[in-house]
Each structure stands twice: as structure tokens, then as C-alpha cells.
Design a protein around this motif. Sequence first.
Motif, PDB file in Angstrom:
ATOM      1  N   UNK A 209       0.816  -1.220   0.000  1.00 34.80           N
ATOM      2  CA  UNK A 209       0.000   0.000   0.000  1.00 34.80           C
ATOM      3  C   UNK A 209       0.850   1.271   0.000  1.00 34.80           C
ATOM      4  N   UNK A 210       1.853   1.336   0.870  1.00 36.49           N
ATOM      5  CA  UNK A 210       2.639   2.565   0.983  1.00 36.49           C
ATOM      6  C   UNK A 210       3.470   2.838  -0.261  1.00 36.49           C
ATOM      7  N   UNK A 211       3.956   1.785  -0.925  1.00 37.05           N
ATOM      8  CA  UNK A 211       4.684   1.999  -2.176  1.00 37.05           C
ATOM      9  C   UNK A 211       3.740   2.377  -3.308  1.00 37.05           C
ATOM     10  N   UNK A 212       2.557   1.770  -3.342  1.00 42.22           N
ATOM     11  CA  UNK A 212       1.565   2.180  -4.342  1.00 42.22           C
ATOM     12  C   UNK A 212       1.188   3.649  -4.148  1.00 42.22           C
ATOM     13  N   UNK A 213       1.107   4.094  -2.894  1.00 38.85           N
ATOM     14  CA  UNK A 213       0.671   5.456  -2.599  1.00 38.85           C
ATOM     15  C   UNK A 213       1.579   6.503  -3.232  1.00 38.85           C
ATOM     16  N   UNK A 214       2.876   6.216  -3.313  1.00 37.17           N
ATOM     17  CA  UNK A 214       3.818   7.180  -3.889  1.00 37.17           C
ATOM     18  C   UNK A 214       3.455   7.479  -5.336  1.00 37.17           C
ATOM     19  N   UNK A 215       3.176   6.442  -6.110  1.00 33.33           N
ATOM     20  CA  UNK A 215       2.805   6.613  -7.522  1.00 33.33           C
ATOM     21  C   UNK A 215       1.396   7.188  -7.637  1.00 33.33           C
ATOM     22  N   UNK A 239      -6.273   0.667  -6.560  1.00 34.41           N
ATOM     23  CA  UNK A 239      -7.093  -0.472  -6.118  1.00 34.41           C
ATOM     24  C   UNK A 239      -6.308  -1.344  -5.146  1.00 34.41           C
ATOM     25  N   UNK A 240      -5.026  -1.532  -5.427  1.00 32.70           N
ATOM     26  CA  UNK A 240      -4.211  -2.351  -4.531  1.00 32.70           C
ATOM     27  C   UNK A 240      -3.729  -1.554  -3.319  1.00 32.70           C
ATOM     28  N   UNK A 241      -3.601  -0.242  -3.482  1.00 26.31           N
ATOM     29  CA  UNK A 241      -3.251   0.566  -2.318  1.00 26.31           C
ATOM     30  C   UNK A 241      -4.341   0.501  -1.253  1.00 26.31           C
ATOM     31  N   UNK A 242      -5.580   0.737  -1.668  1.00 30.71           N
ATOM     32  CA  UNK A 242      -6.654   0.758  -0.680  1.00 30.71           C
ATOM     33  C   UNK A 242      -6.915  -0.636  -0.122  1.00 30.71           C
ATOM     34  N   UNK A 243      -6.722  -1.660  -0.951  1.00 29.99           N
ATOM     35  CA  UNK A 243      -6.881  -3.024  -0.443  1.00 29.99           C
ATOM     36  C   UNK A 243      -5.776  -3.373   0.545  1.00 29.99           C
ATOM     37  N   UNK A 420       8.006   0.337 -11.223  1.00 29.23           N
ATOM     38  CA  UNK A 420       8.110  -1.057 -11.650  1.00 29.23           C
ATOM     39  C   UNK A 420       8.312  -1.991 -10.459  1.00 29.23           C
ATOM     40  N   UNK A 421       9.091  -1.552  -9.485  1.00 29.86           N
ATOM     41  CA  UNK A 421       9.274  -2.350  -8.268  1.00 29.86           C
ATOM     42  C   UNK A 421       7.944  -2.497  -7.544  1.00 29.86           C
ATOM     43  N   UNK A 422       7.163  -1.418  -7.503  1.00 29.80           N
ATOM     44  CA  UNK A 422       5.844  -1.462  -6.853  1.00 29.80           C
ATOM     45  C   UNK A 422       4.927  -2.460  -7.544  1.00 29.80           C
ATOM     46  N   UNK A 423       4.934  -2.462  -8.871  1.00 26.66           N
ATOM     47  CA  UNK A 423       4.142  -3.446  -9.612  1.00 26.66           C
ATOM     48  C   UNK A 423       4.584  -4.857  -9.239  1.00 26.66           C
ATOM     49  N   UNK A 424       5.879  -5.040  -9.053  1.00 29.51           N
ATOM     50  CA  UNK A 424       6.385  -6.337  -8.624  1.00 29.51           C
ATOM     51  C   UNK A 424       5.848  -6.734  -7.257  1.00 29.51           C
ATOM     52  N   UNK A 425       5.754  -5.777  -6.326  1.00 30.30           N
ATOM     53  CA  UNK A 425       5.186  -6.060  -5.004  1.00 30.30           C
ATOM     54  C   UNK A 425       3.718  -6.477  -5.122  1.00 30.30           C
ATOM     55  N   UNK A 426       2.983  -5.808  -6.024  1.00 25.38           N
ATOM     56  CA  UNK A 426       1.567  -6.139  -6.223  1.00 25.38           C
ATOM     57  C   UNK A 426       1.432  -7.564  -6.748  1.00 25.38           C
ATOM     58  N   UNK A 427       2.269  -7.918  -7.708  1.00 27.08           N
ATOM     59  CA  UNK A 427       2.224  -9.276  -8.261  1.00 27.08           C
ATOM     60  C   UNK A 427       2.584 -10.310  -7.197  1.00 27.08           C
ATOM     61  N   UNK A 428       3.532  -9.970  -6.324  1.00 25.67           N
ATOM     62  CA  UNK A 428       3.888 -10.869  -5.228  1.00 25.67           C
ATOM     63  C   UNK A 428       2.706 -11.056  -4.281  1.00 25.67           C
ATOM     64  N   UNK A 429       2.012  -9.965  -3.976  1.00 29.58           N
ATOM     65  CA  UNK A 429       0.809 -10.043  -3.139  1.00 29.58           C
ATOM     66  C   UNK A 429      -0.218 -10.975  -3.751  1.00 29.58           C
ATOM     67  N   UNK A 430      -0.502 -10.789  -5.050  1.00 30.89           N
ATOM     68  CA  UNK A 430      -1.493 -11.624  -5.727  1.00 30.89           C
ATOM     69  C   UNK A 430      -1.065 -13.083  -5.744  1.00 30.89           C
ATOM     70  N   UNK A 431       0.220 -13.313  -5.967  1.00 31.87           N
ATOM     71  CA  UNK A 431       0.707 -14.687  -6.010  1.00 31.87           C
ATOM     72  C   UNK A 431       0.552 -15.393  -4.670  1.00 31.87           C
ATOM     73  N   UNK A 432       0.911 -14.701  -3.586  1.00 31.97           N
ATOM     74  CA  UNK A 432       0.786 -15.299  -2.257  1.00 31.97           C
ATOM     75  C   UNK A 432      -0.672 -15.549  -1.908  1.00 31.97           C
TER      76      UNK A 432
END
Length: 481
Positions: A209-215, A239-243, A420-432
Motif C-alpha cells: 500500500x505505501x509503495x503504491x501510494x507514492x505513484x 485499487x491495490x493501495x486501498x486493499x 516497476x518495483x511497486x508493480x512487482x510487489x503487487x504481483x507478489x501479493x497476488x501470487x501469495x
Amino acid sequence: MLFNSLDFCLFLPLVFVLYWYGTRHSLRAQNALIVLASYVFYGWWDWRFLLLILGSTAVDFWVGRRIAASSGGRRRAYLGVSIAVNLGVLIYFKYADFFLASFAEAFTFFGHPFSRQALGVVLPVGISFYTFQTLSYSIDVYRGKLPASNDPLAFAAFVSFFPQLVAGPIERATRLLPQFGRRREFDYDQAVYGGKQILWGLFKKMVVADNCAVVVNEVFADPGAYAGSTLLLGAALFAFQIYGDFSGYSDIAIGTARLFGIRLTRNFAYPYFSRNIGEFWRRWHISLSTWFRDYLYIPLGGSRGTQVRVIRNTFVIFLVSGLWHGANWTFVIWGGLHALYFLPLLLTGRNRKYTGIVAADRKLPSGREALGMLGTFTLVTIGWVFFRADSLGEAWLYLERIASASLFAEPIFPGRRDALVTVGFVLLLLGIEWWGRRRDVPLLQVEGILPRRLWIMFYYAFAVCTLLAAGRSQAFIYFQF
């Protein structure tokens, strides 16, 4: 006091030690410590707002006893006192300036300029949550679902319990209040489980969330300056920040409550794996959705009666839900949009179509399920644009830019590498979450496939990675509601 702050890192262990080593032999001492700790936790922002919690606690404790001791019209009158006080306080602090501004704009629209001065009311943190919680107590006592509390200390603990005080879950008295009526015994396994849930919540909040917030903050600050492709990705990241922000708070709250022997309601159940909007609302902010269902939608008649009545009830519950989130027309539109999404499912009887876990017995979803999840996420993300925008004009501009030819341009983010790193964190969240979607806490899935020593090492490594990858500290979004 923020869950992701140094203050809380010192506060929680201190309260935990005092609770289990100083009060474990006395129920009253346990409840007294919970109340004291909760008031310190809440008063950390502004001690004056404690007067609201004290007032709400006193009024509803008194109302509950009077309802139990009365009959007929007197019971309804006492319930009316609780409703008037709780909603009156909420409306004044949260909506007074909004209603004044809307009133003035209406006069101006009809050619009669109306000057007004804002009241400048400061919104107390979490007021929407604890007023609904105490209000549900009075209603349930009136309905005969639970006896009125005779223990003011236990009742004060129920109202102010610090893990869920400022952003939920919104607990029912039928579930939470009885837990303060019996002494809690330390359960090592539950405490460990709670620690794992706290870890998962911190990952969702601090890393995702906090990394998404920057963008997101950069893009929404000036949507006219970005191509449609950039705005589309910015909306998806919100959407992923608020989630991550809100479900992360809920996980930390639920996990923290477990440390003290208290069970809280699950508030999120992987909503972005929903195959239609009906399923989404059974998985998103569950405690609020069920609150509106039980205390507003069903009393209005629910889905019974004529189609006109069903449509009316659906719009009422979604519009009120939107307004509950904030004093701005953007939230009302957000609620109305979801009512439009939901109505076709309700009127065709497909709103309860998906009640189980997606791909429950498979590793991957079917093509139909994948399309359903993608379509639902798209609709929800469009709604999030209104939720995040500061005004309706900004929301429309944002969506117009997405719908333009620039949607096909290369997306350029501020801080491209970090984005791009933030997108990677989102994908990691979805994968887990996909990997562990059969569990309340997806990280626990690792315990089913690795030996004990290895999964313990996994948790330590995950904790270290979470701290190293933590973004800039941001306040929790739902504190403003």
C-alpha cells in the motif's frame, strides 16, 4: 497511534506483558487494562476526542439497561435516544460542513448566491466505526438478540477495544461483548497465529500500500498531465493501495486481538478474486456490508416485494454506504455506481451465484472464472477513481483521459524504476494470496508444504524482507472515515 509506528512497537509489548503477567487472574483487571490501554491508544491523537467515546459508551450502556427494563413504546423511545445521539454526533462531526456547502451550492445554482462560512469541524479518528458498533448494541438489545450489559467496565472494553477501535472490523455486541464477560487464558498457539497475521498485515500495508501510494498520489494530483495508459495503471495501483491499506489494518487488528485472547470478525476474503460484483461485496469490508444488510437493507424490506421496492432498497444501501465513507459527492457517485453494477445480478437472481472459493479444487481458474475476475476488477477500479478523486470534475477528467487514444501510449510513471518495483510487489501479493486463498492468512500455506524448521526460517526471512522493502510511511486511508 499508528500500527506501523515506533510508538505502537513499544506500546503493544508493554500492554501484552502487563495483561498476561499482571492481570491474568482477574477478569475486572483484564478489562480495566484493556480500557486504559485503549484510551491511551486513541488519546494519542487528541485526548479531547476521548470525551466522545466516553459519551457514546455512557449513553448506550444506559439505553441498553432502560430498554431491558421497559416495554412497548418506552423501549422504542429509548432506542430512539441511542439512534439520535449516535447519528447526531456522526452527522455533526462528519457532514456538517458538507451539508452547508451543498446547501449554498444549491442556492447559487438557482440564481441566489448564498455566502456561508465553514464550521471547520475536525473529524475525530474512527468515529464512523465506533458509533456503528455501539448503535448495533442498542438495536440488538431492543430486538432481544442479547441481554443488556450490567458491567460498565466490560461494556467500555467492548466499545473502545484498541485493535479495532479506529478502523474496524465493526464488531457486533452479540459476538464481541460476551468475550469481555469471561476471563481470558493465554493460548500460545493463538498468540503465534496472531503474530503471523500481524506480519501479513504489515506486508500489505508497508510494502504494497505505501509503495503504491507514492505513484498514486503523483498521478491523481494532476491527471491531465499523464497519458491514459499511465492513468489506467495508476487507478489499478490505487485499487491495490486501498486493499493493502485497509485489509492490512484489519489483519493487524485481528492478529493483535488474538494476542489478548479476543476473536474478531474476518473483514476481507480475497475480494479481487471475485467473479462478479455480488461476490465482491461478500468479500470486501465484510463487517460493514453485513451491518448495512442487517440494520438497513432488511428492515427496508430487502429483496422482498416489487421490483421497484427492490431497486429502491438497493440504491439506498449503496448510496448510504458511499456517504458513510466520506462527505463528498464522489463517494455518493461511487456508491450509486456499485448499485448499478449490483442490480442486474439481484434482479436476475445471480447475486448469490458464487459463494465458494474460486478454483477450489484446481491450481488455476477456468477461462470463464478468469474473465469474471478481470471484469469485476475492471468495474471496481472504475469505481475507485471516484473514490480517490478530490472532486467529480477530476474523476471525469481521469476517466476521459483513460478512454482517449493515449491509452495505447507507453505508460510513463514518476520514478519509473520505483513504479516497476511497486508493480512487482503487487504481483507478489497476488501470487501469495492465490497460493493461500483457502486460508484466512495465506502465509500459513507454507506450513503445509515445508518442514517446521524451514517454514520458521521462511517467516523470519519474510519479516526481514518486509522491513527492508517498506515504503514511505503513510497514514491508514480509512482513518479519515
